[in-house]
Structures are given as structure tokens and as C-alpha cells.
Design a protein around this motif. Structure first.
Motif, PDB file in Angstrom:
ATOM      1  N   PRO A  26       0.810  -1.217   0.000  1.00 16.22           N
ATOM      2  CA  PRO A  26       0.000   0.000   0.000  1.00 16.22           C
ATOM      3  C   PRO A  26       0.847   1.272   0.000  1.00 16.22           C
ATOM      4  CG  PRO A  26      -0.871  -1.578   1.565  1.00 16.22           C
ATOM      5  CD  PRO A  26       0.442  -2.114   1.126  1.00 16.22           C
ATOM      6  N   GLU A  27       1.943   1.270   0.805  1.00 13.95           N
ATOM      7  CA  GLU A  27       2.798   2.439   0.852  1.00 13.95           C
ATOM      8  C   GLU A  27       3.477   2.659  -0.495  1.00 13.95           C
ATOM      9  OE1 GLU A  27       3.040   4.559   3.338  1.00 13.95           O
ATOM     10  OE2 GLU A  27       1.578   3.418   4.453  1.00 13.95           O
ATOM     11  N   ARG A 546      -2.767   4.761  11.321  1.00 13.50           N
ATOM     12  CA  ARG A 546      -1.544   4.600  10.553  1.00 13.50           C
ATOM     13  C   ARG A 546      -0.605   3.661  11.294  1.00 13.50           C
ATOM     14  NH1 ARG A 546      -0.560  10.967   8.771  1.00 13.50           N
ATOM     15  NH2 ARG A 546      -2.593  11.218   7.769  1.00 13.50           N
ATOM     16  N   PRO A 547       0.177   2.871  10.568  1.00  9.38           N
ATOM     17  CA  PRO A 547       1.041   1.892  11.226  1.00  9.38           C
ATOM     18  C   PRO A 547       2.121   2.523  12.079  1.00  9.38           C
ATOM     19  CG  PRO A 547       1.492   2.009   8.871  1.00  9.38           C
ATOM     20  CD  PRO A 547       0.244   2.786   9.107  1.00  9.38           C
ATOM     21  N   SER A 551       4.251   7.269   8.325  1.00  8.09           N
ATOM     22  CA  SER A 551       3.312   7.101   7.215  1.00  8.09           C
ATOM     23  C   SER A 551       2.455   8.349   7.053  1.00  8.09           C
ATOM     24  CB  SER A 551       2.414   5.882   7.466  1.00  8.09           C
ATOM     25  OG  SER A 551       1.435   5.772   6.462  1.00  8.09           O
ATOM     26  N   SER A 556      -3.462   2.412   5.323  1.00  4.15           N
ATOM     27  CA  SER A 556      -2.632   1.847   4.246  1.00  4.15           C
ATOM     28  C   SER A 556      -3.204   2.103   2.862  1.00  4.15           C
ATOM     29  CB  SER A 556      -2.449   0.332   4.464  1.00  4.15           C
ATOM     30  OG  SER A 556      -1.800   0.085   5.685  1.00  4.15           O
ATOM     31  N   ILE A 584      -0.609  -4.989  11.620  1.00  2.00           N
ATOM     32  CA  ILE A 584       0.347  -3.867  11.652  1.00  2.00           C
ATOM     33  C   ILE A 584       0.678  -3.553  13.110  1.00  2.00           C
ATOM     34  CG2 ILE A 584       0.651  -1.422  11.087  1.00  2.00           C
ATOM     35  CD1 ILE A 584      -1.230  -1.830   8.775  1.00  2.00           C
TER      36      ILE A 584
END
Length: 584
Positions: A26-27, A546-547, A551, A556, A584
Motif C-alpha cells: 500500500p505504501e 496509521r502503522p 506514514s 494503508s 500492523i
């Protein structure tokens, strides 16, 4: 046994690699698609190639790439899609003309006929000036354009330059008349008529002027003893800062006699007050007689160095130079002892603003200093003067040829605008990055490309509309660019898609372009969330989606953050399942 162990290790490694790849996917996707993370319309359109969907109750990602996210593009109604293009239009675009004289008739013998095509105007007779009118030279095309630009999306604009024939020339000779230049003054007087004849071969529309300088009449530059203030040296006139002796005139025959009758003076230190004289000769446009449409040459002749900003403190003068004209009715500089010398940057600024080419005509001892100065004063050239100035005519002609056979493009764009120039000059092949072309002749047309890019939106909204000029150095003609930066969306202001206290936002936010902008103390997709007492505030709820704190993407990139929890998007294929589960 060893083989089995090796196989297990390989399988386990493959599983770890796949899990890591899935976790980062995803990132990585958001890096490839920068639109995903944009939450507002103005953030979206400030990202190159991104479009925004302002439709109400839209469940897809609102900021998207139309060429990639085709499903979103097809789903969003056209009237709700904000995807502005760069827009270019010409405002003034008169054709290039060579200038010179053209025949006229009737009572309009003195009028300009710049509307004639170049090919037609060149066929008119110029043998009789009494029955001819001067055609205005147009050397840059177009003259004014409008441009709307998105951020970080460069627009390439073509423009042309062509050197006019018989272009008017104003030459102002600014001479150091300290005692050491006495023989040079006499030689210039003897060569005055030769200078006029030489320049007349370049243009029939030539004007000549003359000014002189010494230095500030204060210690330690000049001896201030009463006797020395009257006659600082044998046969010398009283010292002075700068004086305009002869304004620019077509009566060039008066030049030699005025130079011959000008008296030398004396001072104490080696450097002279030439910068004071240059500043006044440039900014006193009316007093000197500079014309709007002419090649303006200022010939600076000396055998010494120069004082510059800060040196005035030696004489107790601390007021900075104001860059304003201070000449009295006799042409004398009245503020010589009241304000400091100009700085090099001040001289450069005034040279650019007034489109003047300075020719530093200096002796061999000083040529290295003034050649370095040419790098800091735009459009200036340095030439070596013989000890008695006997080569002054050749020097001026040589330097003029260098100036007129070259064109360099500059601009006045602000720091938020980047302008890059390309041209193939007179060569074949594709354009290369350059702002300067050499080896030009009269009538030679050079094509340039200006690549204009807005690098950032200024914080001050009034600066989203700017005007700047692209200009050939030393020529008082410009291409004006009226630039409008596309920094936000119309639906973020009063209108049909702008609703304060909107029910869609639970009455505690403004609906803008289909999304809620929540008031202080509320957050969430519909402003339905407010921070609990045990939670420190919005940031903690926001970051919980968010993880980690590195980020920039909620959930994600596969869901939306609602009150600190991710609401995941449904898969397009409901039967699709993940082969691996990870957290995550």
C-alpha cells in the motif's frame, strides 16, 4: 535431512518476503499514485495530474489519476470533476519589424507605420528623410501573454527575438576627470568627430552626451583646505562629485568643444567616485535624455578603481545611497557629500531596470578588476583603454559589436516561479538549455522556449496572481507574462458546493467540494467524532489509523479513518481472499 532443512528455510524465507512485500505494497502504491493521500480539493489539484471528484456521497477515492483510476473517472459526473488544465493565450502579438525609415504620404509624414509587414516595409525608399517616417522597431514577439498554471506542471511557451536595423543608439560618455586623466580628455576631444562618424555608420539615429566625475568633496577623498577647495592642483578646477555636462543630443558637433573645455580636478586617494556618477547618469533619465526605444550605452572611462557602499563611512557619511536622481539645474550632483556610494548590487539593479549597457573603458592596470565587475553588472563589457585613450573609438565600436551581436534572456519572476530557457540559436538540431545566443546579425530571428513552472503556492493569496517580464538584456522591450496560479478549487468558496454548518457534516463543519471541513473540536468523515477525555486530541485519533508516525496515508490506502478506526474498503471480488494474514 540437510536437503529437507534447506527446503524448509527457503519456504520460510519466501513466506517472510511475501509478507513484507504485502505489508509495504500500500505504501509503495501511494508513492506511485501521489493522489491517494490528498484529503482536500486544493491539495489534490496542487499535485501534478491529479483530479478531484466533488460529487456528494461519493464512496470512491476523491483525488485520483484520471488515466489510471479509470473506474473513479467514469463514476464521477463530469460537472463534479475538478481537473484544471494549464491555459495559455496571447494578449499582444504585433509582428517583428526591422525598424528604420519608411515612406509616408499626406499629412502623416511624422507618423509611425509599424503595422506594415516586414517584407513590405523593407521595400520602401529611405533616400529622403524629409518624406519618410521612422517605423517603430519590434524586436520581441509576442509582447504580452496570459497564463494559468497548475503547481509543478511546467508549460513551454515559444517566443522570438530579431535585431532591428538602424536601431536608435544613445551613447553617454562618463569620464573620470581627475588630474591623471588630463591627456585622455584632450585625446577624446580630438577624436570626438571620429567617434560620431563611426557611430553614424551603425545607425542614422544617434545621440551623444557627456558627463564627468571626480569624488566626494570631503576628507579623506579630497583635500578640504580652503585653498585646495578652490584649486586642488596646478591649473585644476574646484573638486566635485559628478556633473552632467551635455545631455544626450543629436548636436554631436558640440561634443568635442564641451570635452575640450571641461576642466580636470584633483583628489587624494586612488579610487574615484565613479559609482556615484553611474547611479545619477542612469536614474536621471529626463535630465540625461535617455529615450524609451533606443540602445542605451554608458561608456565609463577611468584609469582608477572605484569606491562602493561602505566607503562613505571613512568621510563620516552613513546614509545609504537612495538610488534617486539628485541633479540641480546646472547638472551637478547635490547629494555627493550627504549619502554613501552605491553598492554593486544597486548599480546592477538600476542597469536592469533601465536597460542600459555599460562599457568599462579602463587602462591596463585596472582591466582585471573591471572584467570581474562585468560578472556582477548585467549586460556590461570591459575593454582596455590605451594610456592616452587614443583607441577609444575602436574600443567603443568593438564593444558595441559584441553587445549587438549577442542576445541574452532574463526575467523578473519571483522565487515561487522557475523559468528555464531553451534554444538552438542559429544551429540546426533540437533546442538545448541556454538563455544566450551569439553571432547574430540584423534581421536574424532567434527562437526561444521558456519553460515556466510554479514551484509552490505563496502563503499570501494575493500573490497567486503575478506579473513578470522576460526581456533581452540591454533592450527596453519585454514579453510580459500575466500568471495566475491554480492553487485551489472554486467549490472551496461560496457557491453551490460550499455549505457552512452543513447537515452532511452534522452541523459542525463546512461542506467543501463534497468533503467536510470540521470545526475545532470535531473530526471524522462527517465531523461525527470528538476527542474523548482520555484521548489527548485529534492527532492521536488520526495517527491510530496509521502503522507508524512515518506514514502519511490512512489505513494503508485501503480504507478511511473514522473516529480513530479504519473502515476498510470492500474488495471488488468478494470471493477473493488473502493467502496471508498479517497485522500492523
Amino acid at each position: 535431512m540437510v536437503g529437507s532443512t534447506f527446503l524448509i528455510v527457503v519456504i520460510f524465507s519466501e513466506i517472510c518476503i511475501r509478507m513484507k512485500t504485502m505489508a509495504l505494497a500500500p505504501e509503495r502504491l501511494t508513492g506511485m499514485n501521489p493522489c491517494i493521500s490528498k484529503q482536500t480539493c486544493h491539495e489534490c489539484i496542487q499535485t501534478p495530474h491529479c483530479a478531484w471528484c466533488a460529487a456528494p456521497n461519493f464512496n470512491e477515492k476523491r483525488c485520483f489519476l484520471p488515466n489510471i483510476n479509470t473506474k473513479i473517472f467514469a463514476t464521477c459526473p463530469e460537472e463534479y470533476t475538478w481537473n484544471p488544465d494549464n491555459v495559455f493565450s496571447m494578449v499582444r502579438h504585433r509582428n517583428l519589424t526591422k525598424g528604420g525609415y519608411i515612406a509616408t504620404s499626406g499629412n502623416n509624414s511624422g507618423s509611425l507605420s509599424s503595422s506594415l509587414p516586414t517584407s513590405e516595409s523593407s521595400s520602401w525608399s529611405t533616400s529622403s528623410f524629409s518624406s519618410a517616417g521612422r517605423q517603430e522597431a519590434i524586436q520581441i514577439w509576442p509582447q504580452e501573454v496570459n497564463l494559468k498554471l497548475r503547481i509543478n506542471e511546467a508549460h513551454r511557451m515559444s517566443f522570438s527575438y530579431s535585431q532591428a536595423e538602424d536601431y536608435p543608439v544613445d551613447l553617454y560618455y562618463l569620464m573620470d576627470l581627475s588630474k591623471s586623466m588630463e591627456d585622455d580628455k584632450q585625446k577624446l576631444s580630438d577624436l570626438g568627430q571620429l567617434l560620431v562618424e563611426s557611430m553614424s555608420k551603425i545607425t542614422s539615429n544617434f545621440r551623444l552626451g557627456f558627463g564627468s566625475f571626480v569624488d566626494k568633496v570631503v576628507m579623506p577623498y579630497v583635500n578640504t583646505m580652503p585653498k585646495s577647495l578652490i584649486e586642488p592642483c596646478d591649473g585644476c578646477a574646484a573638486p566635485y562629485g559628478y556633473k552632467n555636462v551635455m545631455r544626450l543630443s543629436t548636436d554631436t558637433s558640440a561634443f568635442a568643444s564641451l570635452v575640450s573645455n571641461a576642466s580636470v580636478s584633483g583628489n587624494l586617494d586612488a579610487p574615484e567616485g565613479g559609482f556615484d556618477a553611474i547611479m545619477q547618469a542612469i536614474v536621471c533619465r529626463r535630465e540625461i535624455g535617455w529615450r524609451e526605444k533606443a540602445r542605451r550605452l554608458l561608456v565609463f572611462s577611468t584609469d582608477a578603481g572605484f569606491h562602493y557602499a561602505g566607503d562613505g563611512k571613512l568621510g563620516g557619511i552613513i546614509r545609504p545611497n537612495d538610488g534617486i536622481c539628485h541633479l540641480d539645474h546646472t547638472g551637478l550632483y547635490t547629494h555627493s557629500s550627504e549619502q554613501d556610494y552605491p553598492s554593486i548590487s544597486q548599480i546592477n539593479l538600476k542597469v536592469k531596470q533601465n536597460a542600459i549597457n555599460i562599457i568599462w573603458a579602463v587602462t591596463e592596470e585596472q582591466i582585471s578588476v573591471y572584467k570581474r565587475l562585468t560578472k556582477h553588472v548585467e549586460g556590461s563589457f570591459a575593454g582596455k583603454l590605451s594610456n592616452d585613450s587614443s583607441n577609444i573609438v575602436e574600443l567603443i565600436r568593438e564593444q558595441y559589436d559584441k553587445i549587438s551581436s549577442s542576445v541574452e534572456m532574463k526575467d523578473t519572476a519571483s522565487s515561487a516561479i522557475k523559468v528555464r530557457y531553451l534554444s538552438n540559436c542559429l544551429n540546426d538540431g533540437p533546442p538545448v538549455e541556454t538563455s544566450k545566443c551569439d553571432g547574430l546579425k540584423v534581421g536574424t530571428k532567434v527562437e526561444f522556449i521558456a519553460e515556466i513552472e510554479v514551484t509552490s503556492c505563496p502563503d499570501n493569496r494575493t500573490e497567486w496572481k503575478q506579473k513578470f517580464d522576460i526581456y533581452p538584456v540591454g533592450i527596453n522591450e519585454t514579453l510580459t507574462v500575466n500568471l495566475e496560479m491554480l492553487c485551489d478549487c472554486e467549490c472551496e468558496h461560496d457557491g453551490s458546493m460550499y455549505e457552512p454548518n452543513s447537515p452532511e457534516c452534522n452541523g459542525v463543519g463546512t461542506l467543501k467540494c463534497g468533503v467536510c471541513e470540521c470545526y475545532d473540536g470535531f473530526f471524522g468523515k462527517r465531523c461525527e467524532c470528538s476527542p474523548h477525555q482520555e484521548i489527548t486530541g485529534f492527532d492521536k485519533n488520526f495517527l491510530s489509523c496509521r502503522p507508524d508516525n512515518t506514514s502519511l496515508v490512512d489505513c494503508s490506502g485501503r480504507g478511511t479513518c473514522a473516529c480513530g478506526q479504519c473502515e476498510c474498503e470492500e474488495r471488488e471480488n468478494s470471493e477473493e481472499v488473502s493467502a496471508f494474514h498479517y497485522s500492523i
